[in-house]
Design a protein around this motif. Sequence first.
Motif, PDB file in Angstrom:
ATOM      1  N   ILE A   4       0.844  -1.197   0.000  1.00 43.86           N
ATOM      2  CA  ILE A   4       0.000   0.000   0.000  1.00 43.86           C
ATOM      3  C   ILE A   4       0.874   1.240   0.000  1.00 43.86           C
ATOM      4  O   ILE A   4       0.638   2.194  -0.726  1.00 43.86           O
ATOM      5  N   LYS A   5       1.913   1.230   0.813  1.00 47.60           N
ATOM      6  CA  LYS A   5       2.793   2.397   0.893  1.00 47.60           C
ATOM      7  C   LYS A   5       3.454   2.664  -0.458  1.00 47.60           C
ATOM      8  O   LYS A   5       3.518   3.800  -0.903  1.00 47.60           O
ATOM      9  N   LYS A   6       3.925   1.636  -1.105  1.00 45.12           N
ATOM     10  CA  LYS A   6       4.625   1.840  -2.368  1.00 45.12           C
ATOM     11  C   LYS A   6       3.686   2.425  -3.421  1.00 45.12           C
ATOM     12  O   LYS A   6       4.103   3.175  -4.292  1.00 45.12           O
ATOM     13  N   ALA A   7       2.408   2.065  -3.336  1.00 49.20           N
ATOM     14  CA  ALA A   7       1.478   2.508  -4.362  1.00 49.20           C
ATOM     15  C   ALA A   7       0.893   3.889  -4.079  1.00 49.20           C
ATOM     16  O   ALA A   7       0.600   4.631  -5.006  1.00 49.20           O
ATOM     17  N   TYR A   8       0.728   4.236  -2.812  1.00 54.61           N
ATOM     18  CA  TYR A   8      -0.099   5.391  -2.503  1.00 54.61           C
ATOM     19  C   TYR A   8       0.573   6.492  -1.697  1.00 54.61           C
ATOM     20  O   TYR A   8      -0.073   7.471  -1.370  1.00 54.61           O
ATOM     21  N   TYR A   9       1.821   6.357  -1.351  1.00 55.24           N
ATOM     22  CA  TYR A   9       2.491   7.419  -0.614  1.00 55.24           C
ATOM     23  C   TYR A   9       3.313   8.282  -1.567  1.00 55.24           C
ATOM     24  O   TYR A   9       3.496   7.968  -2.735  1.00 55.24           O
ATOM     25  N   ILE A  10       3.798   9.418  -1.059  1.00 58.77           N
ATOM     26  CA  ILE A  10       4.553  10.338  -1.898  1.00 58.77           C
ATOM     27  C   ILE A  10       5.780   9.619  -2.458  1.00 58.77           C
ATOM     28  O   ILE A  10       6.546   9.015  -1.717  1.00 58.77           O
ATOM     29  N   GLN A  11       5.951   9.692  -3.756  1.00 62.48           N
ATOM     30  CA  GLN A  11       7.049   8.979  -4.409  1.00 62.48           C
ATOM     31  C   GLN A  11       8.124   9.926  -4.936  1.00 62.48           C
ATOM     32  O   GLN A  11       9.295   9.552  -5.009  1.00 62.48           O
ATOM     33  N   SER A  12       7.722  11.135  -5.346  1.00 57.68           N
ATOM     34  CA  SER A  12       8.699  12.086  -5.871  1.00 57.68           C
ATOM     35  C   SER A  12       8.157  13.499  -5.717  1.00 57.68           C
ATOM     36  O   SER A  12       6.953  13.710  -5.560  1.00 57.68           O
ATOM     37  N   PHE A  13       9.076  14.460  -5.762  1.00 53.85           N
ATOM     38  CA  PHE A  13       8.674  15.864  -5.660  1.00 53.85           C
ATOM     39  C   PHE A  13       9.744  16.712  -6.335  1.00 53.85           C
ATOM     40  O   PHE A  13      10.941  16.466  -6.178  1.00 53.85           O
ATOM     41  N   SER A  14       9.290  17.707  -7.100  1.00 56.29           N
ATOM     42  CA  SER A  14      10.249  18.575  -7.782  1.00 56.29           C
ATOM     43  C   SER A  14       9.805  20.027  -7.698  1.00 56.29           C
ATOM     44  O   SER A  14       8.615  20.328  -7.586  1.00 56.29           O
ATOM     45  N   ILE A  15      10.786  20.916  -7.727  1.00 54.76           N
ATOM     46  CA  ILE A  15      10.553  22.357  -7.738  1.00 54.76           C
ATOM     47  C   ILE A  15      11.421  22.955  -8.838  1.00 54.76           C
ATOM     48  O   ILE A  15      12.637  22.732  -8.871  1.00 54.76           O
ATOM     49  N   GLN A  16      10.796  23.708  -9.713  1.00 56.83           N
ATOM     50  CA  GLN A  16      11.527  24.431 -10.740  1.00 56.83           C
ATOM     51  C   GLN A  16      11.558  25.907 -10.360  1.00 56.83           C
ATOM     52  O   GLN A  16      10.519  26.513 -10.099  1.00 56.83           O
ATOM     53  N   GLY A  17      12.749  26.483 -10.282  1.00 59.52           N
ATOM     54  CA  GLY A  17      12.877  27.895  -9.939  1.00 59.52           C
ATOM     55  C   GLY A  17      12.809  28.167  -8.460  1.00 59.52           C
ATOM     56  O   GLY A  17      12.305  29.213  -8.032  1.00 59.52           O
ATOM     57  N   LEU A  18      13.324  27.233  -7.630  1.00 59.97           N
ATOM     58  CA  LEU A  18      13.371  27.455  -6.187  1.00 59.97           C
ATOM     59  C   LEU A  18      14.229  28.690  -5.887  1.00 59.97           C
ATOM     60  O   LEU A  18      15.346  28.806  -6.395  1.00 59.97           O
ATOM     61  N   TRP A  19      13.683  29.598  -5.072  1.00 63.10           N
ATOM     62  CA  TRP A  19      14.346  30.869  -4.767  1.00 63.10           C
ATOM     63  C   TRP A  19      14.622  31.680  -6.042  1.00 63.10           C
ATOM     64  O   TRP A  19      15.469  32.565  -6.055  1.00 63.10           O
ATOM     65  N   GLY A  20      13.936  31.309  -7.105  1.00 64.18           N
ATOM     66  CA  GLY A  20      14.068  32.070  -8.335  1.00 64.18           C
ATOM     67  C   GLY A  20      15.161  31.601  -9.272  1.00 64.18           C
ATOM     68  O   GLY A  20      15.226  32.026 -10.424  1.00 64.18           O
ATOM     69  N   GLY A  67       8.604  29.404  -7.516  1.00 69.32           N
ATOM     70  CA  GLY A  67       8.851  28.135  -8.178  1.00 69.32           C
ATOM     71  C   GLY A  67       7.586  27.478  -8.696  1.00 69.32           C
ATOM     72  O   GLY A  67       6.468  27.894  -8.412  1.00 69.32           O
ATOM     73  N   THR A  68       7.799  26.411  -9.477  1.00 68.56           N
ATOM     74  CA  THR A  68       6.729  25.558  -9.976  1.00 68.56           C
ATOM     75  C   THR A  68       6.879  24.205  -9.318  1.00 68.56           C
ATOM     76  O   THR A  68       7.969  23.626  -9.307  1.00 68.56           O
ATOM     77  N   PHE A  69       5.794  23.678  -8.768  1.00 67.19           N
ATOM     78  CA  PHE A  69       5.872  22.483  -7.929  1.00 67.19           C
ATOM     79  C   PHE A  69       5.132  21.318  -8.578  1.00 67.19           C
ATOM     80  O   PHE A  69       4.075  21.484  -9.174  1.00 67.19           O
ATOM     81  N   LYS A  70       5.716  20.123  -8.405  1.00 62.85           N
ATOM     82  CA  LYS A  70       5.089  18.921  -8.940  1.00 62.85           C
ATOM     83  C   LYS A  70       5.390  17.753  -8.018  1.00 62.85           C
ATOM     84  O   LYS A  70       6.548  17.473  -7.704  1.00 62.85           O
ATOM     85  N   GLY A  71       4.328  17.065  -7.581  1.00 61.67           N
ATOM     86  CA  GLY A  71       4.504  15.917  -6.703  1.00 61.67           C
ATOM     87  C   GLY A  71       3.740  14.717  -7.213  1.00 61.67           C
ATOM     88  O   GLY A  71       2.718  14.854  -7.881  1.00 61.67           O
ATOM     89  N   ALA A  72       4.238  13.533  -6.906  1.00 65.05           N
ATOM     90  CA  ALA A  72       3.566  12.309  -7.326  1.00 65.05           C
ATOM     91  C   ALA A  72       3.552  11.312  -6.181  1.00 65.05           C
ATOM     92  O   ALA A  72       4.582  11.044  -5.579  1.00 65.05           O
ATOM     93  N   PRO A  73       2.377  10.721  -5.890  1.00 64.36           N
ATOM     94  CA  PRO A  73       1.065  11.175  -6.365  1.00 64.36           C
ATOM     95  C   PRO A  73       0.518  12.260  -5.445  1.00 64.36           C
ATOM     96  O   PRO A  73       1.070  12.495  -4.373  1.00 64.36           O
ATOM     97  N   ASN A  74      -0.574  12.919  -5.865  1.00 64.93           N
ATOM     98  CA  ASN A  74      -1.222  13.908  -5.006  1.00 64.93           C
ATOM     99  C   ASN A  74      -2.223  13.180  -4.120  1.00 64.93           C
ATOM    100  O   ASN A  74      -3.273  12.748  -4.584  1.00 64.93           O
ATOM    101  N   ILE A  75      -1.912  13.034  -2.854  1.00 66.82           N
ATOM    102  CA  ILE A  75      -2.685  12.152  -1.972  1.00 66.82           C
ATOM    103  C   ILE A  75      -3.414  12.917  -0.875  1.00 66.82           C
ATOM    104  O   ILE A  75      -3.838  12.332   0.113  1.00 66.82           O
ATOM    105  N   GLY A  76      -3.552  14.224  -1.061  1.00 61.28           N
ATOM    106  CA  GLY A  76      -4.147  15.040  -0.016  1.00 61.28           C
ATOM    107  C   GLY A  76      -5.553  14.644   0.363  1.00 61.28           C
ATOM    108  O   GLY A  76      -5.985  14.846   1.505  1.00 61.28           O
TER     109      GLY A  76
END
Length: 261
Positions: A4-20, A67-76
């Motif tokens: 369950i954890k492998k399928a449904y928890y946060i797997q990756s996260f990226s920020i483009q332009g952190l602090w500009g 920045g621009t943010f992207k996370g996988a998956p969005n589990i909120g």
Amino acid sequence: MELIKKAYYIQSFSIQGLWGYKNLNWEQINPDVNILVGINGSGKTTLLNIMHAYYSNDTKELKKFQGTFKGAPNIGESHTIAYLRSFDNPVADKRKSESPLMQELNNVVFQNKEGLSFFNYRMKMLDYPSQAQSIQENIDELFKVINDFFKDTNKSIEISKGNNSTLVFKQDDKTIALEQLSAGEKQLLLILLKVFLLEKKPAVVFMDEPEISLHLRWQREIINAIQKLNPASQLIISTHSPSMFGAGWGDKVVYMEDLIK
């Protein structure tokens, strides 16, 4: 649980332009424990704040960051998103008689505006009699975990008797109220109660320097205690203390300089 954890928890996260001007890319986030380390100013707290706001769908908070943010998956929507902040400044609000740490501890014990309090949880035994035994067993487990931390000072937690029952500690023949505990004891108790009140449901728990005010043994054992109280939680922790990962968590350490390009 691991599947369950492998399928449904946060797997990756990226920020483009952190602090500009910087990019951050975090791949293969562990489904159970992640420990962020790095020098002061490397961005650990900033990353936790951004991820918490992103997965909480807090667009107002996200606007504070570049920045621009992207996370996988969005589990909120399927997971509780919790942020356990440390209280390293015990100075009380001049308008109040209690420190921020004590105010927060009282909120979690008696009336938690952000969710369930300990005594709300305990009263569920009256509202849901069929769950009473399970609820009591969970409380007994919580008390056992707490007592294991406090055993060095011969303290044990219990619920005081009477109409105004509350959490207290016993030390020999003395009764110790929560406000009489040290800052480290209050900090530890607050962390354990907040994790307990997640009720073992799937959750992502962000923690910023939980080692503040904690004894070295407590730092080494806090992750195990959290996992025991909620095995369905994914932990994302920032720390400056080697004791946090010195007891078998070295493979969970992530260096900020490896994430920022």
